[in-house]
Scaffold this motif. Sequence first.
Motif, PDB file in Angstrom:
ATOM      1  N   THR A 253       0.697  -1.202  -0.007  1.00  0.00           N
ATOM      2  CA  THR A 253      -0.034   0.008  -0.037  1.00  0.00           C
ATOM      3  C   THR A 253       0.620   1.301  -0.108  1.00  0.00           C
ATOM      4  OG1 THR A 253      -0.004   0.328   2.358  1.00  0.00           O
ATOM      5  CG2 THR A 253      -1.611  -1.293   1.232  1.00  0.00           C
ATOM      6  N   ALA A 254       0.115   2.302  -0.065  1.00  0.00           N
ATOM      7  CA  ALA A 254       0.939   3.791  -0.318  1.00  0.00           C
ATOM      8  C   ALA A 254       1.801   3.929   1.182  1.00  0.00           C
ATOM      9  CB  ALA A 254      -0.130   4.893  -0.234  1.00  0.00           C
ATOM     10  N   ALA A 255       0.945   3.283   2.500  1.00  0.00           N
ATOM     11  CA  ALA A 255       2.030   3.347   3.738  1.00  0.00           C
ATOM     12  C   ALA A 255       3.283   2.708   3.537  1.00  0.00           C
ATOM     13  CB  ALA A 255       1.128   2.743   4.563  1.00  0.00           C
ATOM     14  N   ASP A 256       3.261   1.687   2.778  1.00  0.00           N
ATOM     15  CA  ASP A 256       4.579   0.896   2.719  1.00  0.00           C
ATOM     16  C   ASP A 256       5.588   1.560   2.001  1.00  0.00           C
ATOM     17  OD1 ASP A 256       3.785  -1.361   4.049  1.00  0.00           O
ATOM     18  OD2 ASP A 256       2.272  -1.755   2.388  1.00  0.00           O
ATOM     19  N   TYR A 257       5.150   2.126   0.738  1.00  0.00           N
ATOM     20  CA  TYR A 257       6.061   2.944  -0.128  1.00  0.00           C
ATOM     21  C   TYR A 257       6.485   4.343   0.810  1.00  0.00           C
ATOM     22  CZ  TYR A 257       4.247   0.132  -3.895  1.00  0.00           C
ATOM     23  OH  TYR A 257       3.524  -0.757  -4.769  1.00  0.00           O
ATOM     24  N   ILE A 258       5.560   5.026   1.556  1.00  0.00           N
ATOM     25  CA  ILE A 258       5.985   6.146   2.360  1.00  0.00           C
ATOM     26  C   ILE A 258       7.094   5.618   3.293  1.00  0.00           C
ATOM     27  CG2 ILE A 258       5.427   7.848   3.865  1.00  0.00           C
ATOM     28  CD1 ILE A 258       2.615   7.985   2.496  1.00  0.00           C
ATOM     29  N   GLU A 259       7.011   4.530   3.948  1.00  0.00           N
ATOM     30  CA  GLU A 259       7.890   3.942   4.849  1.00  0.00           C
ATOM     31  C   GLU A 259       9.388   3.838   4.233  1.00  0.00           C
ATOM     32  OE1 GLU A 259       6.348   0.927   7.212  1.00  0.00           O
ATOM     33  OE2 GLU A 259       6.167   2.407   8.971  1.00  0.00           O
ATOM     34  N   ALA A 260       9.254   3.231   2.918  1.00  0.00           N
ATOM     35  CA  ALA A 260      10.338   3.043   2.189  1.00  0.00           C
ATOM     36  C   ALA A 260      11.133   4.264   2.047  1.00  0.00           C
ATOM     37  CB  ALA A 260      10.220   2.136   0.961  1.00  0.00           C
ATOM     38  N   PHE A 261      10.469   5.309   1.702  1.00  0.00           N
ATOM     39  CA  PHE A 261      11.045   6.585   1.305  1.00  0.00           C
ATOM     40  C   PHE A 261      11.678   7.281   2.482  1.00  0.00           C
ATOM     41  CE2 PHE A 261       7.583   6.601  -2.278  1.00  0.00           C
ATOM     42  CZ  PHE A 261       8.472   5.573  -3.142  1.00  0.00           C
ATOM     43  N   LEU A 262      11.294   7.133   3.761  1.00  0.00           N
ATOM     44  CA  LEU A 262      11.647   7.893   4.893  1.00  0.00           C
ATOM     45  C   LEU A 262      13.279   8.106   4.894  1.00  0.00           C
ATOM     46  CD1 LEU A 262       9.095   6.867   7.448  1.00  0.00           C
ATOM     47  CD2 LEU A 262       9.041   8.856   5.833  1.00  0.00           C
ATOM     48  N   ASP A 263      13.936   6.974   4.719  1.00  0.00           N
ATOM     49  CA  ASP A 263      15.278   6.961   5.029  1.00  0.00           C
ATOM     50  C   ASP A 263      16.296   7.007   3.509  1.00  0.00           C
ATOM     51  OD1 ASP A 263      15.154   6.751   7.704  1.00  0.00           O
ATOM     52  OD2 ASP A 263      14.749   4.590   7.360  1.00  0.00           O
TER      53      ASP A 263
ATOM     54  N   ALA B 206      -4.577   9.525  -3.743  1.00  0.00           N
ATOM     55  CA  ALA B 206      -5.251   8.376  -3.292  1.00  0.00           C
ATOM     56  C   ALA B 206      -6.672   8.338  -3.729  1.00  0.00           C
ATOM     57  CB  ALA B 206      -5.089   8.394  -1.864  1.00  0.00           C
ATOM     58  N   GLU B 207      -7.305   7.110  -4.261  1.00  0.00           N
ATOM     59  CA  GLU B 207      -8.687   7.034  -4.457  1.00  0.00           C
ATOM     60  C   GLU B 207      -9.207   6.367  -3.043  1.00  0.00           C
ATOM     61  OE1 GLU B 207      -8.849   4.524  -7.934  1.00  0.00           O
ATOM     62  OE2 GLU B 207      -7.865   5.863  -9.112  1.00  0.00           O
ATOM     63  N   GLN B 208      -8.588   5.594  -2.445  1.00  0.00           N
ATOM     64  CA  GLN B 208      -8.985   4.948  -1.310  1.00  0.00           C
ATOM     65  C   GLN B 208      -7.745   4.690  -0.332  1.00  0.00           C
ATOM     66  OE1 GLN B 208     -10.769   1.293  -1.450  1.00  0.00           O
ATOM     67  NE2 GLN B 208     -10.971   1.081   0.617  1.00  0.00           N
ATOM     68  N   ILE B 209      -7.691   5.370   0.851  1.00  0.00           N
ATOM     69  CA  ILE B 209      -6.656   5.092   1.596  1.00  0.00           C
ATOM     70  C   ILE B 209      -6.527   3.640   2.326  1.00  0.00           C
ATOM     71  CG2 ILE B 209      -5.327   5.760   3.639  1.00  0.00           C
ATOM     72  CD1 ILE B 209      -5.957   8.653   2.947  1.00  0.00           C
ATOM     73  N   LYS B 210      -5.907   2.750   1.918  1.00  0.00           N
ATOM     74  CA  LYS B 210      -5.988   1.379   2.465  1.00  0.00           C
ATOM     75  C   LYS B 210      -4.932   1.455   3.912  1.00  0.00           C
ATOM     76  CE  LYS B 210      -7.767  -0.446  -1.256  1.00  0.00           C
ATOM     77  NZ  LYS B 210      -7.230  -1.483  -1.937  1.00  0.00           N
ATOM     78  N   LYS B 211      -5.367   0.578   4.761  1.00  0.00           N
ATOM     79  CA  LYS B 211      -4.877   0.405   5.901  1.00  0.00           C
ATOM     80  C   LYS B 211      -4.467   1.609   6.572  1.00  0.00           C
ATOM     81  CE  LYS B 211      -2.511  -3.809   4.362  1.00  0.00           C
ATOM     82  NZ  LYS B 211      -1.069  -4.516   3.909  1.00  0.00           N
ATOM     83  N   THR B 212      -5.576   2.392   6.895  1.00  0.00           N
ATOM     84  CA  THR B 212      -5.406   3.820   7.205  1.00  0.00           C
ATOM     85  C   THR B 212      -4.477   4.035   8.497  1.00  0.00           C
ATOM     86  OG1 THR B 212      -7.626   3.463   8.662  1.00  0.00           O
ATOM     87  CG2 THR B 212      -7.767   4.353   6.530  1.00  0.00           C
ATOM     88  N   ALA B 213      -4.643   3.237   9.660  1.00  0.00           N
ATOM     89  CA  ALA B 213      -3.743   3.447  10.901  1.00  0.00           C
ATOM     90  C   ALA B 213      -2.216   3.607  10.463  1.00  0.00           C
ATOM     91  CB  ALA B 213      -3.960   2.466  11.795  1.00  0.00           C
TER      92      ALA B 213
ATOM     93  N   ASP C 104     -14.645   7.049  14.262  1.00  0.00           N
ATOM     94  CA  ASP C 104     -14.784   6.598  12.927  1.00  0.00           C
ATOM     95  C   ASP C 104     -14.098   5.268  12.767  1.00  0.00           C
ATOM     96  OD1 ASP C 104     -14.735   7.946   9.775  1.00  0.00           O
ATOM     97  OD2 ASP C 104     -12.961   6.737  10.191  1.00  0.00           O
ATOM     98  N   PRO C 105     -14.744   4.428  11.832  1.00  0.00           N
ATOM     99  CA  PRO C 105     -14.160   3.159  11.866  1.00  0.00           C
ATOM    100  C   PRO C 105     -12.608   3.311  11.146  1.00  0.00           C
ATOM    101  CG  PRO C 105     -15.972   3.553  10.076  1.00  0.00           C
ATOM    102  CD  PRO C 105     -15.697   4.819  11.051  1.00  0.00           C
ATOM    103  N   ASP C 106     -12.505   4.217  10.494  1.00  0.00           N
ATOM    104  CA  ASP C 106     -10.984   4.083   9.764  1.00  0.00           C
ATOM    105  C   ASP C 106     -10.081   4.871  10.907  1.00  0.00           C
ATOM    106  OD1 ASP C 106     -11.400   2.423   7.788  1.00  0.00           O
ATOM    107  OD2 ASP C 106     -12.462   4.293   6.564  1.00  0.00           O
ATOM    108  N   PHE C 107     -10.466   6.150  11.181  1.00  0.00           N
ATOM    109  CA  PHE C 107      -9.307   7.228  11.937  1.00  0.00           C
ATOM    110  C   PHE C 107      -9.628   7.080  13.305  1.00  0.00           C
ATOM    111  CE2 PHE C 107     -10.049   8.280   7.196  1.00  0.00           C
ATOM    112  CZ  PHE C 107      -8.710   8.166   6.938  1.00  0.00           C
ATOM    113  N   GLY C 108     -10.615   6.556  13.748  1.00  0.00           N
ATOM    114  CA  GLY C 108     -10.579   6.507  15.471  1.00  0.00           C
ATOM    115  C   GLY C 108     -11.521   7.558  15.871  1.00  0.00           C
ATOM    116  N   PRO C 109     -11.260   8.022  17.304  1.00  0.00           N
ATOM    117  CA  PRO C 109     -12.108   9.225  17.673  1.00  0.00           C
ATOM    118  C   PRO C 109     -11.964  10.555  17.187  1.00  0.00           C
ATOM    119  CG  PRO C 109     -10.830   7.944  19.432  1.00  0.00           C
ATOM    120  CD  PRO C 109     -10.413   7.499  18.018  1.00  0.00           C
TER     121      PRO C 109
END
Length: 717
Positions: free
Chosen positions: A191-201, A212-219, A598-603
């Motif tokens: 997912t996009a989160a995996d790519y972002i993490e790979a770019f951090l360092d 993003a059309e849909q944010i997967k694995k929102t947390a 919110d089911p995806d983003f919490g309180p």
Amino acid sequence: MGIESLLRPRSIAIVGASDKVGPGLNAWNALQHVGYEGDVHLVNPRRAELLGQKAYATLADIPGTVDAVFVAVGAEAVAGVAREAVAKGAGALVILSSGFGETGEAGKAAQAELVRIAQEHDLAVCGPNCLGLLNFTGKTALFGTSLPDRIERGGIAAVLQSGSVGIALLNSARGLGFSYVVTSGNEAVTTAADYIEAFLDDPAVTTIVVFAEQIKKTAHFIAAVRRAREKGKPVIVLKSGRSQQGQQAVMAHTGAVAGSIEACDAALADAGAIQVFSLDELIETALLVSELQQMPKGRKAAALSLSGGEIALALDMAEEVGFEFAPLSADTAAGLKALLPEFAHIANPLDLTWAGLYDPEVARGCARSITAQDDVGMLVLVQDAPFGLGAQQAARYSALLTSVAAGAKDTGTPLVALSNLSDQPHVQLNAAAKALGVPYLRGTRAGMTALARYGRWAATGASPARDGIASAFAPLARARMSGIPASRLATESEAKNVLGAYGIAGPRERLVASPDEAVRAAQELGYPVVMKGLVENLVHKSDAGLVKVGLKTDEDVRSAAARMLESAAAVKTGAVLGLLVQEQASPIAELFVGARIDPDFGPLIVVGAGGVEVELYKDVAVRIAPISEDQALEALQTTQVSRLLNGWRGKQPGDKKAVAKTISALSTFLSDFASEVSEVEINPLAVFREGEGCSALDCVIIPKQSNPDARHQTSDE
């Protein structure tokens, strides 16, 4: 997951390779474009040789192992290719093929099988239903469509669910400089989160762009954006699908005014993303963030121009998008006056007049003087640069840009050029800006929006991650909740009692069972009073005729109580629980304060204008909960209703500190009870004069396991 094999594979196989125009040939050409230096294996069962080298019938025929596989075959064959890739020791797949989760049940089943294979064997998967990816710094490509002859290299890493958006950015004439372009497609596995993490360092990445059309694995996504913010790498997010159509009806108002889009916006802001709302905004913001050689020193700016009329346009747009110009100090004004002709209007933005255009030292001196102010975080040269400028005018404007850049450099202030036109900047001006390291933005709205958002990003950090530790108020609130029967919702008075554990105050009131008791309660409280009928599982009472305000006499109360008991008995949601007699408030304003899970983003916490029109006007601010009192005050100040509390047209200001305390307390309550409560609401919250506090006039608490069919859907009072 083998994302290293995806982004930096040591060897690549192209399944569906071809020498005819199409994905198989495009994948080969993309590798030549980036200068890939690893082994490339071509797989085509109908050819023994392709593109001047040996071709293989299957992956199994390739000697040794393969690190990554580009897959350009029909959806029905993909699972088989994935199994073959596993057998060859591959760590990653790029799947161009469509016909998976974006289609019907058969496609969803095919995607589920692909996910199962990937998870069992720790495969990274780009796609399916994508164009693939490009790593310019690592000279790697697994990409299935044609590329322009030249692509600028730079610090932008783009993760785009839409292949079409990828094509648009790669072919844009704006000259965005890319380190990576990933078209992530369905994001079935990676997912996009995996790519972002790979770019951090990765030191080659300075800016991250996400469509993003849909944010997967929102947390995971929000956590990755937060980590990028902490590392000083801006993440620019364009989220499509903002329509509110199709939202389900909800019990209380909170979900109606803070749906999934508002929740997403709040979560992105909380994590420190820069959110944009169009491709134009995305391009201008990415250009600004990636090319500006130093971050803005603050969110306020100074601006120079040659046109009073265009300054007015810039001021209009600045007010609309929240871009702030620093007021000139007396010393700065005096310095500018000494440089410019007598007729010059000394202000910020500053009209340089003809003197600034024809005398480089005037332009440089004005830039130096205005940026010497401590509260000026960046300098903007508002100067149109139409593509069709004549040579003489282009030379003058280029010289002006050079002079202003020198003045900004004298004080170490970042400089941005902005054309009010959306036209492509003139070649000479664009070249001058590139040579000076000055981003040249185009379009008043898109450019000014980019400046405002990046200025805010530079001036503020991400909110701290929530640790989930319950507050000291939770035990008392839990004890009070335990006394409420599980078979029904908390009544208004019970909900107020629970929230009272967090210091949330309500009006004086009495719960009674008869007209005579109601009269005695009204006498104790003092007239006028408000009366409400309490019925099991009835949340919003006014449309059922169970709210009466302005009762001034014993007879008013007695008569209203008798009628209300009759009306309450007719409500089908449950048994009559009594009458609530309250002192009548005379507030300066009435607010809405709600919170939901919110089911995806919490309180989430929501604050804004209260009353029955809250869903109509949606004058609300939404934040991720819990929030501090300072954050609550900031949220409140973004709403129109805050103007009432500031003393609208000479009226007494409201007690904003008390309101902020209540907002913060409600956000903490929901965070503490996130596993038990789905929604909590105060509507209205009566706000009194400064120093006199506020009062929760009505409260609702919706537990997670409550039955929506048992509730009566009516408007609030």
